[in-house]
Design a protein around this motif. Structure first.
Motif, PDB file in Angstrom:
ATOM      1  N   MET A   1     -22.504 -24.488 -22.988  1.00 43.85           N
ATOM      2  CA  MET A   1     -21.856 -23.242 -23.329  1.00 43.85           C
ATOM      3  C   MET A   1     -20.372 -23.467 -23.666  1.00 43.85           C
ATOM      4  O   MET A   1     -19.839 -22.809 -24.530  1.00 43.85           O
ATOM      5  CB  MET A   1     -22.022 -22.268 -22.158  1.00 43.85           C
ATOM      6  CG  MET A   1     -21.436 -20.929 -22.394  1.00 43.85           C
ATOM      7  SD  MET A   1     -22.337 -19.979 -23.606  1.00 43.85           S
ATOM      8  CE  MET A   1     -21.562 -18.426 -23.397  1.00 43.85           C
ATOM      9  N   GLU A   2     -19.745 -24.412 -22.966  1.00 45.29           N
ATOM     10  CA  GLU A   2     -18.335 -24.712 -23.243  1.00 45.29           C
ATOM     11  C   GLU A   2     -18.158 -25.264 -24.655  1.00 45.29           C
ATOM     12  O   GLU A   2     -17.168 -24.961 -25.319  1.00 45.29           O
ATOM     13  CB  GLU A   2     -17.765 -25.683 -22.207  1.00 45.29           C
ATOM     14  CG  GLU A   2     -17.564 -25.070 -20.837  1.00 45.29           C
ATOM     15  CD  GLU A   2     -16.618 -23.881 -20.842  1.00 45.29           C
ATOM     16  OE1 GLU A   2     -15.545 -23.956 -21.477  1.00 45.29           O
ATOM     17  OE2 GLU A   2     -16.957 -22.864 -20.215  1.00 45.29           O
ATOM     18  N   LEU A   8     -16.585 -22.061 -31.584  1.00 45.98           N
ATOM     19  CA  LEU A   8     -16.222 -20.740 -32.085  1.00 45.98           C
ATOM     20  C   LEU A   8     -14.712 -20.548 -32.116  1.00 45.98           C
ATOM     21  O   LEU A   8     -14.169 -20.030 -33.094  1.00 45.98           O
ATOM     22  CB  LEU A   8     -16.862 -19.645 -31.234  1.00 45.98           C
ATOM     23  CG  LEU A   8     -18.337 -19.404 -31.463  1.00 45.98           C
ATOM     24  CD1 LEU A   8     -18.893 -18.474 -30.387  1.00 45.98           C
ATOM     25  CD2 LEU A   8     -18.570 -18.807 -32.837  1.00 45.98           C
ATOM     26  N   GLU A   9     -14.045 -20.948 -31.050  1.00 47.66           N
ATOM     27  CA  GLU A   9     -12.586 -20.818 -31.017  1.00 47.66           C
ATOM     28  C   GLU A   9     -11.956 -21.601 -32.164  1.00 47.66           C
ATOM     29  O   GLU A   9     -11.081 -21.092 -32.867  1.00 47.66           O
ATOM     30  CB  GLU A   9     -12.034 -21.281 -29.680  1.00 47.66           C
ATOM     31  CG  GLU A   9     -10.525 -21.135 -29.604  1.00 47.66           C
ATOM     32  CD  GLU A   9      -9.926 -21.602 -28.285  1.00 47.66           C
ATOM     33  OE1 GLU A   9      -8.682 -21.528 -28.187  1.00 47.66           O
ATOM     34  OE2 GLU A   9     -10.657 -22.016 -27.383  1.00 47.66           O
ATOM     35  N   ASP A  10     -12.401 -22.824 -32.366  1.00 42.47           N
ATOM     36  CA  ASP A  10     -11.865 -23.655 -33.443  1.00 42.47           C
ATOM     37  C   ASP A  10     -12.110 -23.010 -34.808  1.00 42.47           C
ATOM     38  O   ASP A  10     -11.215 -22.960 -35.652  1.00 42.47           O
ATOM     39  CB  ASP A  10     -12.478 -25.057 -33.413  1.00 42.47           C
ATOM     40  CG  ASP A  10     -12.020 -25.873 -32.217  1.00 42.47           C
ATOM     41  OD1 ASP A  10     -11.043 -25.484 -31.540  1.00 42.47           O
ATOM     42  OD2 ASP A  10     -12.675 -26.906 -31.940  1.00 42.47           O
ATOM     43  N   ILE A  18      -4.942 -18.689 -37.213  1.00 44.12           N
ATOM     44  CA  ILE A  18      -4.266 -18.374 -35.960  1.00 44.12           C
ATOM     45  C   ILE A  18      -3.521 -19.627 -35.509  1.00 44.12           C
ATOM     46  O   ILE A  18      -4.122 -20.691 -35.374  1.00 44.12           O
ATOM     47  CB  ILE A  18      -5.276 -17.902 -34.892  1.00 44.12           C
ATOM     48  CG1 ILE A  18      -5.993 -16.643 -35.394  1.00 44.12           C
ATOM     49  CG2 ILE A  18      -4.566 -17.657 -33.566  1.00 44.12           C
ATOM     50  CD1 ILE A  18      -7.198 -16.255 -34.585  1.00 44.12           C
ATOM     51  N   GLU A  19      -2.256 -19.480 -35.319  1.00 48.39           N
ATOM     52  CA  GLU A  19      -1.405 -20.615 -34.960  1.00 48.39           C
ATOM     53  C   GLU A  19      -1.800 -21.191 -33.600  1.00 48.39           C
ATOM     54  O   GLU A  19      -2.124 -20.443 -32.681  1.00 48.39           O
ATOM     55  CB  GLU A  19       0.059 -20.180 -34.916  1.00 48.39           C
ATOM     56  CG  GLU A  19       0.600 -19.721 -36.258  1.00 48.39           C
ATOM     57  CD  GLU A  19       0.631 -20.821 -37.290  1.00 48.39           C
ATOM     58  OE1 GLU A  19       0.866 -21.995 -36.926  1.00 48.39           O
ATOM     59  OE2 GLU A  19       0.410 -20.512 -38.478  1.00 48.39           O
ATOM     60  N   PRO A  20      -1.747 -22.510 -33.459  1.00 40.27           N
ATOM     61  CA  PRO A  20      -2.098 -23.155 -32.180  1.00 40.27           C
ATOM     62  C   PRO A  20      -1.207 -22.702 -31.020  1.00 40.27           C
ATOM     63  O   PRO A  20      -1.637 -22.721 -29.872  1.00 40.27           O
ATOM     64  CB  PRO A  20      -1.889 -24.649 -32.456  1.00 40.27           C
ATOM     65  CG  PRO A  20      -1.866 -24.793 -33.934  1.00 40.27           C
ATOM     66  CD  PRO A  20      -1.423 -23.478 -34.498  1.00 40.27           C
ATOM     67  N   ARG A  71     -15.660 -15.242 -26.259  1.00 38.35           N
ATOM     68  CA  ARG A  71     -16.623 -15.412 -25.169  1.00 38.35           C
ATOM     69  C   ARG A  71     -17.854 -14.522 -25.371  1.00 38.35           C
ATOM     70  O   ARG A  71     -18.987 -14.953 -25.171  1.00 38.35           O
ATOM     71  CB  ARG A  71     -15.973 -15.122 -23.817  1.00 38.35           C
ATOM     72  CG  ARG A  71     -16.882 -15.439 -22.635  1.00 38.35           C
ATOM     73  CD  ARG A  71     -16.215 -15.186 -21.296  1.00 38.35           C
ATOM     74  NE  ARG A  71     -14.921 -15.819 -21.153  1.00 38.35           N
ATOM     75  CZ  ARG A  71     -14.729 -17.104 -20.829  1.00 38.35           C
ATOM     76  NH1 ARG A  71     -15.773 -17.888 -20.631  1.00 38.35           N
ATOM     77  NH2 ARG A  71     -13.512 -17.593 -20.692  1.00 38.35           N
ATOM     78  N   GLU A  72     -17.652 -13.274 -25.755  1.00 37.87           N
ATOM     79  CA  GLU A  72     -18.783 -12.367 -25.983  1.00 37.87           C
ATOM     80  C   GLU A  72     -19.653 -12.846 -27.138  1.00 37.87           C
ATOM     81  O   GLU A  72     -20.886 -12.771 -27.074  1.00 37.87           O
ATOM     82  CB  GLU A  72     -18.283 -10.945 -26.262  1.00 37.87           C
ATOM     83  CG  GLU A  72     -17.699 -10.268 -25.058  1.00 37.87           C
ATOM     84  CD  GLU A  72     -17.040  -8.937 -25.353  1.00 37.87           C
ATOM     85  OE1 GLU A  72     -16.703  -8.230 -24.385  1.00 37.87           O
ATOM     86  OE2 GLU A  72     -16.852  -8.584 -26.538  1.00 37.87           O
ATOM     87  N   ILE A  73     -19.027 -13.368 -28.177  1.00 37.26           N
ATOM     88  CA  ILE A  73     -19.784 -13.893 -29.317  1.00 37.26           C
ATOM     89  C   ILE A  73     -20.587 -15.117 -28.880  1.00 37.26           C
ATOM     90  O   ILE A  73     -21.763 -15.256 -29.226  1.00 37.26           O
ATOM     91  CB  ILE A  73     -18.847 -14.218 -30.493  1.00 37.26           C
ATOM     92  CG1 ILE A  73     -18.187 -12.937 -31.007  1.00 37.26           C
ATOM     93  CG2 ILE A  73     -19.603 -14.923 -31.611  1.00 37.26           C
ATOM     94  CD1 ILE A  73     -17.009 -13.177 -31.941  1.00 37.26           C
ATOM     95  N   ALA A  74     -19.977 -15.994 -28.097  1.00 42.73           N
ATOM     96  CA  ALA A  74     -20.680 -17.176 -27.591  1.00 42.73           C
ATOM     97  C   ALA A  74     -21.850 -16.763 -26.707  1.00 42.73           C
ATOM     98  O   ALA A  74     -22.939 -17.349 -26.804  1.00 42.73           O
ATOM     99  CB  ALA A  74     -19.718 -18.080 -26.831  1.00 42.73           C
ATOM    100  N   ASP A  75     -21.642 -15.768 -25.857  1.00 43.14           N
ATOM    101  CA  ASP A  75     -22.737 -15.267 -24.999  1.00 43.14           C
ATOM    102  C   ASP A  75     -23.885 -14.744 -25.852  1.00 43.14           C
ATOM    103  O   ASP A  75     -25.056 -14.998 -25.554  1.00 43.14           O
ATOM    104  CB  ASP A  75     -22.237 -14.175 -24.054  1.00 43.14           C
ATOM    105  CG  ASP A  75     -21.367 -14.685 -22.935  1.00 43.14           C
ATOM    106  OD1 ASP A  75     -21.370 -15.915 -22.675  1.00 43.14           O
ATOM    107  OD2 ASP A  75     -20.652 -13.866 -22.330  1.00 43.14           O
ATOM    108  N   PHE A  76     -23.558 -14.001 -26.892  1.00 46.47           N
ATOM    109  CA  PHE A  76     -24.578 -13.469 -27.791  1.00 46.47           C
ATOM    110  C   PHE A  76     -25.384 -14.605 -28.430  1.00 46.47           C
ATOM    111  O   PHE A  76     -26.608 -14.601 -28.418  1.00 46.47           O
ATOM    112  CB  PHE A  76     -23.934 -12.602 -28.876  1.00 46.47           C
ATOM    113  CG  PHE A  76     -24.856 -12.308 -30.027  1.00 46.47           C
ATOM    114  CD1 PHE A  76     -25.862 -11.380 -29.897  1.00 46.47           C
ATOM    115  CD2 PHE A  76     -24.717 -12.975 -31.234  1.00 46.47           C
ATOM    116  CE1 PHE A  76     -26.726 -11.113 -30.953  1.00 46.47           C
ATOM    117  CE2 PHE A  76     -25.565 -12.718 -32.293  1.00 46.47           C
ATOM    118  CZ  PHE A  76     -26.576 -11.789 -32.154  1.00 46.47           C
ATOM    119  N   ILE A  77     -24.681 -15.600 -28.971  1.00 47.18           N
ATOM    120  CA  ILE A  77     -25.363 -16.730 -29.617  1.00 47.18           C
ATOM    121  C   ILE A  77     -26.239 -17.454 -28.607  1.00 47.18           C
ATOM    122  O   ILE A  77     -27.381 -17.806 -28.902  1.00 47.18           O
ATOM    123  CB  ILE A  77     -24.344 -17.687 -30.248  1.00 47.18           C
ATOM    124  CG1 ILE A  77     -23.627 -16.998 -31.423  1.00 47.18           C
ATOM    125  CG2 ILE A  77     -24.996 -18.993 -30.698  1.00 47.18           C
ATOM    126  CD1 ILE A  77     -22.415 -17.740 -31.939  1.00 47.18           C
TER     127      ILE A  77
END
Length: 83
Positions: A1-2, A8-10, A18-20, A71-77
């Protein structure tokens, strides 16, 4: 999951420029309320999810699952691919 969260974040950081060093951007920030993604960006993000993870995101999914944060998008996937 991580790994999924990191992927997704990347993707979101790169795609939506989005700036680092943006301290407000985390996996739990509301992507829409904070202006990281707009409605056109949401459509592109859904297309990315469908293509990358082999899913179909239905209108029902959009109503049933909150997908406002990384996180919600990752949970959905995760839920959809675990079936």
């Amino acid at each position: 999951m991580e790994d999924l969260l990191q992927q997704l974040e990347d993707h979101i950081r790169n795609r939506y420029e989005i700036e680092p060093d943006d301290d407000e951007f985390t996996v739990d920030v509301h992507l829409f309320d904070y202006g990281y993604i707009d409605s056109i960006g949401a459509t592109a993000l859904i297309a990315h999810i469908e293509k990358t993870y082999g899913l179909q995101v239905t209108n029902q999914d959009l109503m049933l699952y909150s997908m406002n944060t990384v996180r919600e998008i990752a949970d959905f996937i995760h839920k959809k691919t675990a079936r």
